[in-house]
Structures are given as structure tokens and as C-alpha cells.
Enzyme design. Structure first.
Site, PDB file in Angstrom:
ATOM      1  N   TYR A  91       0.836  -1.202   0.000  1.00  0.00           N
ATOM      2  CA  TYR A  91       0.000   0.000   0.000  1.00  0.00           C
ATOM      3  C   TYR A  91       0.874   1.256   0.000  1.00  0.00           C
ATOM      4  CZ  TYR A  91      -2.952   3.795   1.510  1.00  0.00           C
ATOM      5  OH  TYR A  91      -3.569   5.007   1.587  1.00  0.00           O
ATOM      6  N   SER A 173      -3.565  14.170   7.387  1.00  0.00           N
ATOM      7  CA  SER A 173      -4.448  13.947   6.255  1.00  0.00           C
ATOM      8  C   SER A 173      -5.915  13.886   6.674  1.00  0.00           C
ATOM      9  CB  SER A 173      -4.078  12.626   5.564  1.00  0.00           C
ATOM     10  OG  SER A 173      -5.047  12.270   4.592  1.00  0.00           O
ATOM     11  N   GLN A 195      -4.383  18.716   5.947  1.00  0.00           N
ATOM     12  CA  GLN A 195      -4.625  18.520   4.519  1.00  0.00           C
ATOM     13  C   GLN A 195      -6.097  18.210   4.297  1.00  0.00           C
ATOM     14  OE1 GLN A 195      -5.286  15.150   3.280  1.00  0.00           O
ATOM     15  NE2 GLN A 195      -5.590  15.810   1.165  1.00  0.00           N
ATOM     16  N   TYR A 197      -9.185  17.031   1.636  1.00  0.00           N
ATOM     17  CA  TYR A 197      -9.849  16.579   0.430  1.00  0.00           C
ATOM     18  C   TYR A 197     -11.257  17.167   0.467  1.00  0.00           C
ATOM     19  CZ  TYR A 197      -6.325  12.905  -0.367  1.00  0.00           C
ATOM     20  OH  TYR A 197      -5.172  12.212  -0.611  1.00  0.00           O
ATOM     21  N   THR A 223      -5.600  19.231  -1.426  1.00  0.00           N
ATOM     22  CA  THR A 223      -5.148  18.310  -2.471  1.00  0.00           C
ATOM     23  C   THR A 223      -6.187  18.276  -3.581  1.00  0.00           C
ATOM     24  OG1 THR A 223      -3.910  16.975  -0.889  1.00  0.00           O
ATOM     25  CG2 THR A 223      -4.467  15.938  -2.982  1.00  0.00           C
ATOM     26  N   ARG A 232      -4.785   1.533  -8.142  1.00  0.00           N
ATOM     27  CA  ARG A 232      -3.596   1.013  -7.464  1.00  0.00           C
ATOM     28  C   ARG A 232      -3.689  -0.515  -7.471  1.00  0.00           C
ATOM     29  NH1 ARG A 232      -4.133   5.588  -2.700  1.00  0.00           N
ATOM     30  NH2 ARG A 232      -4.201   7.339  -4.172  1.00  0.00           N
ATOM     31  N   LYS A 313      -2.036  21.445  -3.458  1.00  0.00           N
ATOM     32  CA  LYS A 313      -1.139  20.324  -3.758  1.00  0.00           C
ATOM     33  C   LYS A 313      -1.705  19.488  -4.908  1.00  0.00           C
ATOM     34  CE  LYS A 313       0.964  16.277  -1.494  1.00  0.00           C
ATOM     35  NZ  LYS A 313       0.219  15.177  -2.157  1.00  0.00           N
ATOM     36  N   HIS A 337       0.989  13.192  -6.825  1.00  0.00           N
ATOM     37  CA  HIS A 337       0.461  12.313  -5.772  1.00  0.00           C
ATOM     38  C   HIS A 337       1.341  11.065  -5.610  1.00  0.00           C
ATOM     39  CE1 HIS A 337      -3.294  12.223  -3.298  1.00  0.00           C
ATOM     40  NE2 HIS A 337      -2.836  11.017  -3.017  1.00  0.00           N
ATOM     41  N   ARG A 340       0.448   7.908  -7.542  1.00  0.00           N
ATOM     42  CA  ARG A 340      -0.621   7.043  -7.052  1.00  0.00           C
ATOM     43  C   ARG A 340      -1.980   7.353  -7.684  1.00  0.00           C
ATOM     44  NH1 ARG A 340       0.790   4.460  -2.333  1.00  0.00           N
ATOM     45  NH2 ARG A 340      -1.231   4.656  -1.318  1.00  0.00           N
ATOM     46  N   ASP A 368       6.939  17.726  -4.420  1.00  0.00           N
ATOM     47  CA  ASP A 368       6.544  16.466  -3.802  1.00  0.00           C
ATOM     48  C   ASP A 368       6.722  15.349  -4.822  1.00  0.00           C
ATOM     49  OD1 ASP A 368       5.072  14.594  -1.980  1.00  0.00           O
ATOM     50  OD2 ASP A 368       3.594  14.686  -3.600  1.00  0.00           O
ATOM     51  N   GLY A 370       9.339  11.495  -5.092  1.00  0.00           N
ATOM     52  CA  GLY A 370      10.638  10.913  -5.391  1.00  0.00           C
ATOM     53  C   GLY A 370      11.754  11.260  -4.441  1.00  0.00           C
ATOM     54  N   GLY A 391       6.761  11.548   1.812  1.00  0.00           N
ATOM     55  CA  GLY A 391       5.695  10.685   2.282  1.00  0.00           C
ATOM     56  C   GLY A 391       6.186   9.266   2.493  1.00  0.00           C
ATOM     57  N   ARG A 392       6.470   8.578   1.382  1.00  0.00           N
ATOM     58  CA  ARG A 392       6.930   7.191   1.491  1.00  0.00           C
ATOM     59  C   ARG A 392       8.162   7.073   2.385  1.00  0.00           C
ATOM     60  NH1 ARG A 392       5.462   7.216  -4.050  1.00  0.00           N
ATOM     61  NH2 ARG A 392       3.888   5.625  -4.570  1.00  0.00           N
TER      62      ARG A 392
END
Length: 440
Positions: A91, A173, A195, A197, A223, A232, A313, A337, A340, A368, A370, A391-392
Site C-alpha cells: 500500500y 491527512s 490537509q 480533500y 489536495t 492502485r 497540492k 500524488h 498514485r 513532492d 521521489g 511521504g513514502r
């Protein structure tokens, strides 16, 4: 042969040549005489302290020792993969469809070329920068991630505490598993953002913003790149649900990852702290609740309900960046994103210089996608970003070992950033510019 007068007999001639040790070894054309002219060192028994110095150290049995020994974010990613069930790891690690957008974002940083100066005073290399009118310890923002307690039972509070310790912002989030009030209580000294949505129920949006404001959050990140859910495929193949359910495949994973399942089963049930009534499948959550009809005009009512700073974003085009700058947003986050949502989307690092050139001083530009190392942060700042969202990278640390894992990620990023600045001959991160960085 005749002997000259006065010459001693051959048997009494004393040669001054010392013949070294030799050995006869078989060769391709018969025996070969090999002369070893290397002086021989006397042998001795090693002393205990010398022997102990070359012996293996103690095994790293505890998670804390393994995390402390991780050399980079890639090492923490491997630890996360070992600890978490595959469906949870995927995920975080996965992206949309063929995952080309994510791969290209990483590949773009591979093409960065630094242009170092020499003979510069880099005894100190400060990393602090000012963003949105406030000073932070380094140009890094911990970005919003959903379902964070699924990665580790400590969840968002652990991330917020690690961010506060490192002196960088943390963004909660809308799809978080901890409320804004609980995050603020966990890290009262941190700079906590929220953040948003935009969901179909406008009243719910206003309630969410009110809760974030009451928790002391003063930066809102809207976002805008999720009108519908991206495909995904890793999640689809795993049949991932929120919370994870024990199907046959996940039951087998439970045997292989007992520590994660023990933490999960002995913690409070996983739930969304801001939105509720969501279906099991992740795509259904997005498609049921999020509003695909949102336009730039909606920023007006959002601005009226939010008195703090406003960032947008998910910007992936220069003309969109110009339009947002014209309506007066405080910041733009160039982002796809994390790959994603739309596969084959623009690569953020490649797009960054054009966006910076287009909006000028009208708004702050963030990157944002990489970012895995401090050198990546330096590259993005050199190409015009005020700071980088990650993030990751921090989720790998969280999965590997909770708050200590996130702290390790931030410590690594800071150390790598300082070292990169020093090797570049740049005495301060604010001095980075396109003269020091280019894309090959």
C-alpha cells in the site's frame, strides 16, 4: 679454463650475491624455477585486543538496533518490508497502474548533476530556511498520508512527535486515523498542518476545518489531484481493506509477520478520525465521498472558512500554477500524488523549474515526489523549491519501528543534506541555486 696469475682457486671465491629462497614449480614447458625475493616477516601470536577488534560484533536483535544501523532510507525500506505484511507494505510502496509515474520521479533524481565549487568555507553548513513566514530546521515537510496507523500502531502521533523534534512541519491527512486534537496533544510544540480533500458534503468540510483550526493548525493543504481514485493494482491484487481483514492470503502473512499482527490486534480498532461511514474498498472511499466537480472557484469558500495559509497540492501544469498564483494562494505543491493517481503523469522534478519561473515571487513553490535522500532535497532546492514534501520515506521508517524509525529518517536526511552542501562548496542551504544543480 686457464687461471690468471694471482687468482685464487674457484673453491675459495666469496660471492657478494645473496641467493633468495626459491622453489621449483611445474609449468607448461617443464619445471619452472621461481625465486621469491620477498623478505619474510616473523610470525607471532595475536594479542587478545587485536583479535577482539576484528571479531564480529553482537548481533542486532532489537528493532532499535536495526533502525540505528540503517545507513539510508533504502535500508529502512528493507526493514519495513520484513516487518509489515506484504499488503500493508505494498500500500505504501506501490503506485497507480504500471507505476511509471513513480519510477520516473525516482529516475529524475538519478539524472541530477551537481556542480561543486572548491576552496569555499564550509566548516558550517546551516540548513534552516523560512517558509510561509516561519523558520524550519531544514527544507522538508512531512506530507499527508492516509491510514497511517495501519503502518504502525503509533500512527500519526509518532510522526508528529518526530517532526517536532526535527523542527519541521507535519501534515495530518483528511484520511488520517488520528484526530487533529490528538495530533496537537501529541506534539504541542510542533508546527502541525492539515490537509483537506473536498468532499461532497460541504458542511462536513467546514466542520473539519473548524476542528483543525481549534487544534492550532494554521496551514491548510488542499489536495486537488483526486477527482476519482487511481487504479492502485497492488491493492486490488491483495484485496486490501481498511482495516485489513484476515483472508487466506493475509492469514499466511500473519504467520510470517507476527509482530505487526500482534500490534494491530492489540491496538484500538483502525478507523478514520475525520471521515466515517466509509466502505471497505479504498477506491470506494474516494469515489463515494470526494467531489469530482471541484473547481478553482471553490478555493473562494475554502479561503473564507480558513484564516491561515493556504497551499494547493497536485499541480502538474504551468498554466494551472499561473492561475493559482493569480487567485492568491500562499503556496503551490508540484506533485503527481507520488504516482498514485494518474500513471504517466508529469514528473515533478522536471516540471519544477518551469513552474518556479512562471509564478515568480507571487507564491511559494514546493516539490513532492521521489525524495528519498538529503541530496534529493538539495537538488530540489537548487532547482527552485522552497522545501520538499516527503511521504513514502518517513512511512518506511514508521513501518520499520514506529517513532524511532521516523526519527532515523529525518536524522539521515539532515546529515545527507549537510554533507551534500559541504561537498558542493555551499555554505548555507539558502545559497543553493541552478548554478549548482542541473538535470542531465
Amino acid at each position: 679454463m686457464a687461471r690468471l696469475a694471482g687468482e685464487p682457486p674457484a673453491s675459495t671465491v666469496q660471492s657478494s650475491i645473496t641467493i633468495p629462497p626459491y622453489a621449483v614449480r611445474p609449468g607448461s614447458f617443464g619445471n619452472v624455477l621461481v625465486i621469491d625475493a620477498t623478505p619474510k616477516q616473523p610470525r607471532r601470536l595475536p594479542r587478545w585486543r587485536e583479535l577482539r577488534a576484528v571479531m564480529p560484533g553482537r548481533p542486532r536483535w532489537s528493532a532499535a538496533q536495526r533502525i540505528a544501523g540503517a545507513a539510508d532510507v533504502a535500508g529502512l525500506r528493507l526493514l519495513a518490508r520484513r516487518r509489515a505484511p506484504r499488503m500493508v507494505f505494498d500500500y505504501v510502496d506501490g503506485a497507480a497502474e504500471g507505476e511509471r509515474s513513480m519510477a520516473r520521479a525516482l529516475e529524475a533524481f538519478e539524472r541530477v548533476e551537481f556542480r561543486p565549487r572548491v576552496l569555499r568555507d564550509v566548516a558550517e553548513a546551516p540548513t534552516a530556511v523560512e517558509i510561509l513566514g516561519r523558520r524550519i530546521a531544514m527544507p522538508v515537510v512531512l506530507g499527508p498520508t492516509g491510514f497511517t496507523r495501519m503502518m504502525h500502531r503509533e500512527g500519526e502521533p509518532a510522526v508528529a512527535r518526530a517532526a517536532a523534534r526535527a523542527g519541521v512541519p507535519y501534515t495530518l491527512s483528511t484520511m488520517g486515523t488520528t484526530s487533529a486534537g490528538d495530533v496537537a496533544a501529541a506534539a504541542p510544540g510542533g508546527w502541525n498542518w492539515f490537509q483537506l480533500y473536498v468532499v461532497r458534503d460541504r458542511a462536513r468540510n467546514l466542520d473539519v476545518l473548524s476542528l483543525a483550526r481549534e487544534a492550532g493548525m494554521d496551514v491548510l493543504v488542499v489536495t486537488v489531484d483526486v477527482p476519482v481514485a487511481g487504479a492502485r493494482l497492488r491493492d486490488v491484487r491483495h484485496g486490501l481493506t481498511v482495516p485489513p481483514s484476515l483472508r487466506w492470503r493475509s492469514a499466511l502473512q500473519a504467520v510470517r509477520h507476527p509482530a505487526w499482527w500482534f500490534d494491530f490486534l492489540t491496538s484500538e480498532p483502525l478507523r478514520f478520525a475525520t471521515v466515517d461511514g466509509a466502505p471497505d474498498d479504498l477506491a470506494g472511499i474516494t469515489n463515494l465521498m470526494f467531489d469530482p466537480s471541484v473547481t478553482i472557484r471553490d478555493l473562494g469558500w475554502i479561503r473564507s472558512a480558513w484564516r491561515g495559509k493556504l497551499l494547493v497540492k497536485g499541480v502538474q501544469r504551468v498554466d494551472d500554477a499561473k492561475e493559482l498564483a493569480a487567485v492568491g494562494v500562499d503556496g503551490i505543491v508540484v506533485s503527481n500524488h507520488g504516482g498514485r493517481q494518474l500513471d504517466r503523469a508529469p514528473t515533478p522534478l522536471e516540471l519544477l523549474p518551469a513552474v518556479v519561473a512562471a509564478v515568480g515571487d507571487r507564491t511559494e513553490v514546493f516539490l513532492d515526489g521521489g525524495v528519498r535522500t538529503g541530496a534529493d532535497v538539495a537538488a530540489a532546492v537548487g532547482l527552485g523549491a522552497k522545501a520538499c514534501f516527503i511521504g513514502r520515506a518517513y512511512l518506511y521508517g514508521l513501518m520499520a519501528g514506529g517513532e524511532p524509525g521516523v526519527r532515523r529518517v529525518l536524522d539521515l536526511l539532515h546529515a545527507e543534506l549537510v554533507r551534500t552542501l559541504q561537498l558542493l562548496g555551499v555554505g548555507d542551504v539558502t545559497e543553493l541555486g541552478p548554478d549548482a544543480v542541473r538535470l542531465r
